[in-house]
Write a protein that holds these residues in place. Sequence first.
Motif, PDB file in Angstrom:
ATOM      1  N   HIS A 124       0.824  -1.209   0.000  1.00 36.84           N
ATOM      2  CA  HIS A 124       0.000   0.000   0.000  1.00 36.84           C
ATOM      3  C   HIS A 124       0.860   1.262   0.000  1.00 36.84           C
ATOM      4  O   HIS A 124       0.452   2.293  -0.542  1.00 36.84           O
ATOM      5  N   PHE A 133      -3.492   8.526  -0.973  1.00 36.70           N
ATOM      6  CA  PHE A 133      -4.376   7.364  -0.944  1.00 36.70           C
ATOM      7  C   PHE A 133      -4.088   6.376   0.187  1.00 36.70           C
ATOM      8  O   PHE A 133      -4.905   5.509   0.461  1.00 36.70           O
ATOM      9  N   HIS A 134      -2.919   6.501   0.835  1.00 39.38           N
ATOM     10  CA  HIS A 134      -2.578   5.523   1.865  1.00 39.38           C
ATOM     11  C   HIS A 134      -2.670   6.136   3.251  1.00 39.38           C
ATOM     12  O   HIS A 134      -2.050   7.152   3.548  1.00 39.38           O
ATOM     13  N   TYR A 185      -9.088  -2.574   2.852  1.00 43.49           N
ATOM     14  CA  TYR A 185      -8.724  -1.170   2.672  1.00 43.49           C
ATOM     15  C   TYR A 185      -9.446  -0.526   1.496  1.00 43.49           C
ATOM     16  O   TYR A 185      -9.837   0.635   1.547  1.00 43.49           O
ATOM     17  N   GLN A 186      -9.612  -1.262   0.408  1.00 44.73           N
ATOM     18  CA  GLN A 186     -10.195  -0.697  -0.809  1.00 44.73           C
ATOM     19  C   GLN A 186     -11.705  -0.924  -0.905  1.00 44.73           C
ATOM     20  O   GLN A 186     -12.283  -0.711  -1.966  1.00 44.73           O
ATOM     21  N   LYS A 187     -12.334  -1.358   0.180  1.00 46.88           N
ATOM     22  CA  LYS A 187     -13.744  -1.740   0.084  1.00 46.88           C
ATOM     23  C   LYS A 187     -14.640  -0.564  -0.307  1.00 46.88           C
ATOM     24  O   LYS A 187     -15.591  -0.728  -1.090  1.00 46.88           O
ATOM     25  N   ASN A 188     -14.369   0.638   0.207  1.00 53.38           N
ATOM     26  CA  ASN A 188     -15.224   1.788  -0.122  1.00 53.38           C
ATOM     27  C   ASN A 188     -15.091   2.188  -1.586  1.00 53.38           C
ATOM     28  O   ASN A 188     -16.078   2.524  -2.247  1.00 53.38           O
ATOM     29  N   ILE A 189     -13.843   2.139  -2.096  1.00 53.37           N
ATOM     30  CA  ILE A 189     -13.629   2.456  -3.511  1.00 53.37           C
ATOM     31  C   ILE A 189     -14.314   1.420  -4.392  1.00 53.37           C
ATOM     32  O   ILE A 189     -14.948   1.756  -5.406  1.00 53.37           O
ATOM     33  N   LEU A 190     -14.206   0.139  -4.002  1.00 55.62           N
ATOM     34  CA  LEU A 190     -14.846  -0.922  -4.779  1.00 55.62           C
ATOM     35  C   LEU A 190     -16.369  -0.762  -4.772  1.00 55.62           C
ATOM     36  O   LEU A 190     -17.026  -0.943  -5.800  1.00 55.62           O
ATOM     37  N   LYS A 191     -16.928  -0.426  -3.609  1.00 56.03           N
ATOM     38  CA  LYS A 191     -18.373  -0.207  -3.530  1.00 56.03           C
ATOM     39  C   LYS A 191     -18.793   0.926  -4.460  1.00 56.03           C
ATOM     40  O   LYS A 191     -19.809   0.841  -5.156  1.00 56.03           O
ATOM     41  N   LEU A 192     -18.005   2.019  -4.480  1.00 54.00           N
ATOM     42  CA  LEU A 192     -18.319   3.162  -5.337  1.00 54.00           C
ATOM     43  C   LEU A 192     -18.251   2.787  -6.805  1.00 54.00           C
ATOM     44  O   LEU A 192     -19.164   3.106  -7.590  1.00 54.00           O
ATOM     45  N   LEU A 193     -17.185   2.067  -7.191  1.00 54.00           N
ATOM     46  CA  LEU A 193     -17.017   1.686  -8.593  1.00 54.00           C
ATOM     47  C   LEU A 193     -18.124   0.732  -9.044  1.00 54.00           C
ATOM     48  O   LEU A 193     -18.654   0.850 -10.149  1.00 54.00           O
TER      49      LEU A 193
END
Length: 223
Positions: A124, A133-134, A185-193
């Motif tokens: 990361h 981003f980190h 860590y990337q769950k919110n970005i994945l949900k948005l995408l």
Amino acid sequence: AFIFTADHGMTNWGSHGTGMDDETLTPFVAWGAGIKSLKHYTDVEMTELMQDFDEFAGSIYKIDVRQADIAPLISILLGNNIPTNSVGMLPFTILDMHAKHVSQALEIQFNQLLAQYTKLLVDHEDFHLAAIFHQEFPNLPRKKIIECEAIIKHQIKFGHYNESISTSMGCIHKVYEGITYYQRYQKNILKLLISLTLVFSILADFMLVWSFVGAKPKYEAIK
């Protein structure tokens, strides 16, 4: 030592694809060298207990073990290293070992999980624009890691095995929290995408249907 378990349960109608207790709870029985035994039953006592399962189940030592915990347990019993990518926690309370060996086993567990956490942290940090981003896991600063390593080694070296076990478990839980933090860590970005993809897909389908509905039929004059 012997370990008896299963990878999943099953319902009365033969299903094992949901999260029902019948499908996720499995038996775990362990006995032999290195496994703690709280009471020895004679053949007569065991036969009497087996006549009533509820009484039998209530009179033996039970502990909840996750499926992932079996890998470090087997590794320690065999004297091997714990698999690098294992996320299991050693169920040390069922081990029949000297406190020194238990403390050494937990030190191995700590180092194995720490290597996993460090790899996730470095990955990361190497991300583009890491300063933006980190966000490092706040509950495990590098100072805390060094402190854990030093205290565990010191306590084992001077024979403070019970204190070492307690320290190791506290440090292991912190490291495990850090691993979970980076795995999600990337769950919110994945949900948005994913949400944007679904929205644009619905809009594209709507526009396609609208183009068919709004199109006027063309007729050619018959000569």
